[in-house]
Motif scaffolding. Structure first.
Motif, PDB file in Angstrom:
ATOM      1  N   GLN A 159       3.443  19.037  39.444  1.00 27.35           N
ATOM      2  CA  GLN A 159       3.573  19.782  38.338  1.00 27.35           C
ATOM      3  C   GLN A 159       5.653  19.883  37.932  1.00 27.35           C
ATOM      4  OE1 GLN A 159       2.978  24.106  39.884  1.00 27.35           O
ATOM      5  NE2 GLN A 159       1.702  24.147  37.935  1.00 27.35           N
ATOM      6  N   HIS A 160       5.436  20.091  36.320  1.00 27.48           N
ATOM      7  CA  HIS A 160       7.270  20.446  36.342  1.00 27.48           C
ATOM      8  C   HIS A 160       7.469  21.551  37.269  1.00 27.48           C
ATOM      9  CE1 HIS A 160      10.974  20.355  33.777  1.00 27.48           C
ATOM     10  NE2 HIS A 160      10.439  19.139  33.477  1.00 27.48           N
ATOM     11  N   LYS A 161       8.668  21.869  37.715  1.00 25.76           N
ATOM     12  CA  LYS A 161       9.305  22.693  38.590  1.00 25.76           C
ATOM     13  C   LYS A 161      10.193  23.626  36.756  1.00 25.76           C
ATOM     14  CE  LYS A 161      11.228  20.964  42.382  1.00 25.76           C
ATOM     15  NZ  LYS A 161      12.143  20.555  43.376  1.00 25.76           N
ATOM     16  N   LYS A 162       9.640  23.333  36.092  1.00 30.48           N
ATOM     17  CA  LYS A 162      10.595  24.763  34.619  1.00 30.48           C
ATOM     18  C   LYS A 162       9.000  25.006  33.474  1.00 30.48           C
ATOM     19  CE  LYS A 162      15.527  23.837  35.522  1.00 30.48           C
ATOM     20  NZ  LYS A 162      16.465  23.251  34.165  1.00 30.48           N
ATOM     21  N   LYS A 163       9.297  23.607  33.115  1.00 32.21           N
ATOM     22  CA  LYS A 163       7.849  23.856  32.208  1.00 32.21           C
ATOM     23  C   LYS A 163       6.233  24.280  32.900  1.00 32.21           C
ATOM     24  CE  LYS A 163       9.686  20.916  29.495  1.00 32.21           C
ATOM     25  NZ  LYS A 163       9.385  18.988  28.548  1.00 32.21           N
ATOM     26  N   LYS A 164       5.829  24.066  34.094  1.00 34.97           N
ATOM     27  CA  LYS A 164       5.284  24.189  35.191  1.00 34.97           C
ATOM     28  C   LYS A 164       3.636  23.598  34.272  1.00 34.97           C
ATOM     29  CE  LYS A 164       6.621  27.705  37.569  1.00 34.97           C
ATOM     30  NZ  LYS A 164       6.962  26.947  39.239  1.00 34.97           N
ATOM     31  N   LYS A 165       4.171  22.460  34.285  1.00 39.34           N
ATOM     32  CA  LYS A 165       2.624  21.186  33.200  1.00 39.34           C
ATOM     33  C   LYS A 165       2.536  20.199  34.371  1.00 39.34           C
ATOM     34  CE  LYS A 165       4.044  22.249  27.796  1.00 39.34           C
ATOM     35  NZ  LYS A 165       5.084  21.661  27.246  1.00 39.34           N
ATOM     36  N   TRP A 166       1.718  19.573  34.488  1.00 41.18           N
ATOM     37  CA  TRP A 166       1.073  18.784  35.239  1.00 41.18           C
ATOM     38  C   TRP A 166       1.000  17.775  34.915  1.00 41.18           C
ATOM     39  CZ3 TRP A 166       0.621  19.986  39.989  1.00 41.18           C
ATOM     40  CH2 TRP A 166       0.068  20.982  40.817  1.00 41.18           C
ATOM     41  N   ILE A 167       1.966  16.276  35.742  1.00 39.90           N
ATOM     42  CA  ILE A 167       2.088  14.822  34.722  1.00 39.90           C
ATOM     43  C   ILE A 167       1.298  13.848  36.098  1.00 39.90           C
ATOM     44  CG2 ILE A 167       4.037  15.410  33.555  1.00 39.90           C
ATOM     45  CD1 ILE A 167       5.930  14.781  35.947  1.00 39.90           C
ATOM     46  N   SER A 168       0.816  13.119  35.649  1.00 39.38           N
ATOM     47  CA  SER A 168       0.473  11.879  36.489  1.00 39.38           C
ATOM     48  C   SER A 168       1.921  11.411  36.883  1.00 39.38           C
ATOM     49  CB  SER A 168      -0.237  11.333  35.582  1.00 39.38           C
ATOM     50  OG  SER A 168       0.307  10.178  34.884  1.00 39.38           O
ATOM     51  N   MET A 169       1.822  10.605  38.205  1.00 42.30           N
ATOM     52  CA  MET A 169       3.119  10.224  38.808  1.00 42.30           C
ATOM     53  C   MET A 169       2.724   9.043  38.212  1.00 42.30           C
ATOM     54  SD  MET A 169       2.173  11.444  42.892  1.00 42.30           S
ATOM     55  CE  MET A 169       4.894  10.618  43.160  1.00 42.30           C
ATOM     56  N   GLY A 170       4.085   8.507  38.692  1.00 42.30           N
ATOM     57  CA  GLY A 170       4.159   6.880  38.565  1.00 42.30           C
ATOM     58  C   GLY A 170       4.725   5.998  36.842  1.00 42.30           C
ATOM     59  N   ALA A 171       5.758   5.395  36.621  1.00 42.74           N
ATOM     60  CA  ALA A 171       6.596   5.456  35.610  1.00 42.74           C
ATOM     61  C   ALA A 171       5.152   4.015  34.822  1.00 42.74           C
ATOM     62  CB  ALA A 171       7.808   4.332  35.517  1.00 42.74           C
ATOM     63  N   GLY A 172       4.728   3.090  36.057  1.00 46.26           N
ATOM     64  CA  GLY A 172       3.612   2.394  35.711  1.00 46.26           C
ATOM     65  C   GLY A 172       2.339   2.570  35.518  1.00 46.26           C
ATOM     66  N   ASN A 173       2.222   4.082  35.293  1.00 46.90           N
ATOM     67  CA  ASN A 173       0.786   5.255  35.309  1.00 46.90           C
ATOM     68  C   ASN A 173       0.186   4.204  36.945  1.00 46.90           C
ATOM     69  OD1 ASN A 173      -1.994   5.541  34.081  1.00 46.90           O
ATOM     70  ND2 ASN A 173      -0.446   6.925  33.485  1.00 46.90           N
ATOM     71  N   GLU A 174       1.379   4.469  37.728  1.00 43.92           N
ATOM     72  CA  GLU A 174       0.163   4.460  39.444  1.00 43.92           C
ATOM     73  C   GLU A 174      -0.902   5.597  39.420  1.00 43.92           C
ATOM     74  OE1 GLU A 174       4.154   1.581  39.333  1.00 43.92           O
ATOM     75  OE2 GLU A 174       3.271   3.865  38.230  1.00 43.92           O
ATOM     76  N   GLY A 175      -0.187   6.860  38.938  1.00 40.83           N
ATOM     77  CA  GLY A 175      -0.799   7.623  39.560  1.00 40.83           C
ATOM     78  C   GLY A 175      -2.459   8.154  38.991  1.00 40.83           C
ATOM     79  N   GLU A 176      -2.875   6.969  38.304  1.00 45.99           N
ATOM     80  CA  GLU A 176      -4.345   7.560  37.207  1.00 45.99           C
ATOM     81  C   GLU A 176      -4.841   6.020  38.027  1.00 45.99           C
ATOM     82  OE1 GLU A 176      -4.775   9.957  33.478  1.00 45.99           O
ATOM     83  OE2 GLU A 176      -2.354   8.700  32.858  1.00 45.99           O
ATOM     84  N   LEU A 177      -6.290   6.200  38.564  1.00 38.92           N
ATOM     85  CA  LEU A 177      -7.065   4.945  38.929  1.00 38.92           C
ATOM     86  C   LEU A 177      -8.609   5.451  38.049  1.00 38.92           C
ATOM     87  CD1 LEU A 177      -5.874   4.415  42.521  1.00 38.92           C
ATOM     88  CD2 LEU A 177      -5.105   3.922  40.204  1.00 38.92           C
ATOM     89  N   LEU A 178      -8.322   4.817  37.757  1.00 40.49           N
ATOM     90  CA  LEU A 178      -9.830   4.856  36.840  1.00 40.49           C
ATOM     91  C   LEU A 178     -10.818   4.399  37.378  1.00 40.49           C
ATOM     92  CD1 LEU A 178      -9.124   3.740  32.859  1.00 40.49           C
ATOM     93  CD2 LEU A 178      -8.946   6.577  33.947  1.00 40.49           C
ATOM     94  N   ILE A 179     -12.207   5.196  37.733  1.00 45.37           N
ATOM     95  CA  ILE A 179     -13.680   5.230  38.239  1.00 45.37           C
ATOM     96  C   ILE A 179     -14.466   4.262  38.185  1.00 45.37           C
ATOM     97  CG2 ILE A 179     -15.479   5.799  39.741  1.00 45.37           C
ATOM     98  CD1 ILE A 179     -12.999   8.370  39.970  1.00 45.37           C
ATOM     99  N   GLN A 180     -14.597   3.270  37.492  1.00 47.25           N
ATOM    100  CA  GLN A 180     -16.260   2.486  37.580  1.00 47.25           C
ATOM    101  C   GLN A 180     -16.898   2.060  38.384  1.00 47.25           C
ATOM    102  OE1 GLN A 180     -13.801  -1.230  36.774  1.00 47.25           O
ATOM    103  NE2 GLN A 180     -14.583  -1.960  34.955  1.00 47.25           N
ATOM    104  N   ASN A 181     -17.810   3.201  38.446  1.00 46.57           N
ATOM    105  CA  ASN A 181     -19.304   2.825  38.982  1.00 46.57           C
ATOM    106  C   ASN A 181     -18.643   3.138  40.391  1.00 46.57           C
ATOM    107  OD1 ASN A 181     -21.018   1.472  36.603  1.00 46.57           O
ATOM    108  ND2 ASN A 181     -20.173  -0.651  37.375  1.00 46.57           N
ATOM    109  N   ASP A 182     -18.674   4.436  40.558  1.00 41.45           N
ATOM    110  CA  ASP A 182     -18.459   4.796  41.996  1.00 41.45           C
ATOM    111  C   ASP A 182     -17.451   3.963  42.794  1.00 41.45           C
ATOM    112  OD1 ASP A 182     -19.499   7.143  42.060  1.00 41.45           O
ATOM    113  OD2 ASP A 182     -21.387   6.034  42.536  1.00 41.45           O
ATOM    114  N   SER A 183     -17.286   3.131  42.160  1.00 42.92           N
ATOM    115  CA  SER A 183     -15.239   2.158  42.871  1.00 42.92           C
ATOM    116  C   SER A 183     -14.101   2.760  41.658  1.00 42.92           C
ATOM    117  CB  SER A 183     -16.131   0.371  42.540  1.00 42.92           C
ATOM    118  OG  SER A 183     -17.504   0.860  43.183  1.00 42.92           O
TER     119      SER A 183
END
Length: 204
Positions: free
Chosen positions: A95-119
């Protein structure tokens, strides 16, 4: 000739950028995130997407939905596919401390892992030729990584969080880390990345 020149220039730019970019390993995602959630995208606009929360893996709240800023593609990193309503994923959020907005971690988008068929497909973010990763189809793109069941992945994260003080003590006193969750492949990967890529001194 022009296409070859473009490829060469792009490769040089990426190489320079990659030298300054440090991938975010899984242990760091787990420990430094404010929230870890399983959810489904139910809405989006040009800047944000809204996730219906299916499971709180780290953190707790009565909220059913959360709005998150979208990852912005850059020269050498992009989200595996475009955001779409209906996509399910595991997100590691700050959570951005000043803006209070939520962001995913990682400059390479490591903080989002898509789910495929429960995997979960977890990519080898370090391109380590000795890692043992296998070629996987990740939403139409070929990556080198590991395929884990969603349940094993979540169990591994929960155990890692509870076990981390012991792991840190082992590393500092014995320079080793024991695996006390046998049979859980995601946890095995967490242990490997902890020992090889993650600096214990950065997290207290």
């Amino acid at each position: 000739m022009r296409n070859i020149l473009i490829i060469v220039v792009f490769s040089l730019v990426c190489a320079t950028a990659y030298a300054d970019y440090e991938p975010t390993p899984l242990p760091q995602l787990i420990l430094e995130s404010d929230l870890i959630l399983e959810g489904e995208i139910i809405d989006q606009d040009s800047l944000t997407f809204t996730l219906r929360i299916i499971d709180w893996i780290k953190g707790d709240s009565t909220s059913r939905n959360i709005t998150i800023e979208k990852f912005e593609d850059w020269t050498c990193a992009n989200r595996i596919i475009k955001y779409e309503v209906g996509q399910k994923e595991i997100v590691f959020l700050l959570q951005h401390k000043k803006k209070k907005k939520w962001i995913s971690m990682g400059a390479g988008n490591e903080g989002e892992l898509l789910i495929q068929n429960d995997s979960i497909i977890y990519e080898d973010i370090y391109w380590d030729s000795k890692s043992g990763c296998l070629k996987r189809d990740y939403f139409g793109q070929e990556v080198c990584g590991w395929k884990y069941s969603l349940n094993d992945f979540k169990v591994g994260i929960a155990f890692y969080i509870s076990e981390f003080p012991v792991l840190k003590h082992e590393y500092r006193t014995e320079n080793k880390i024991a695996n006390r969750l046998k049979g859980n492949e995601p946890y095995k990967r967490m242990i490997y990345e902890t020992f090889n890529y993650f600096l214990f001194g950065e997290v207290e």
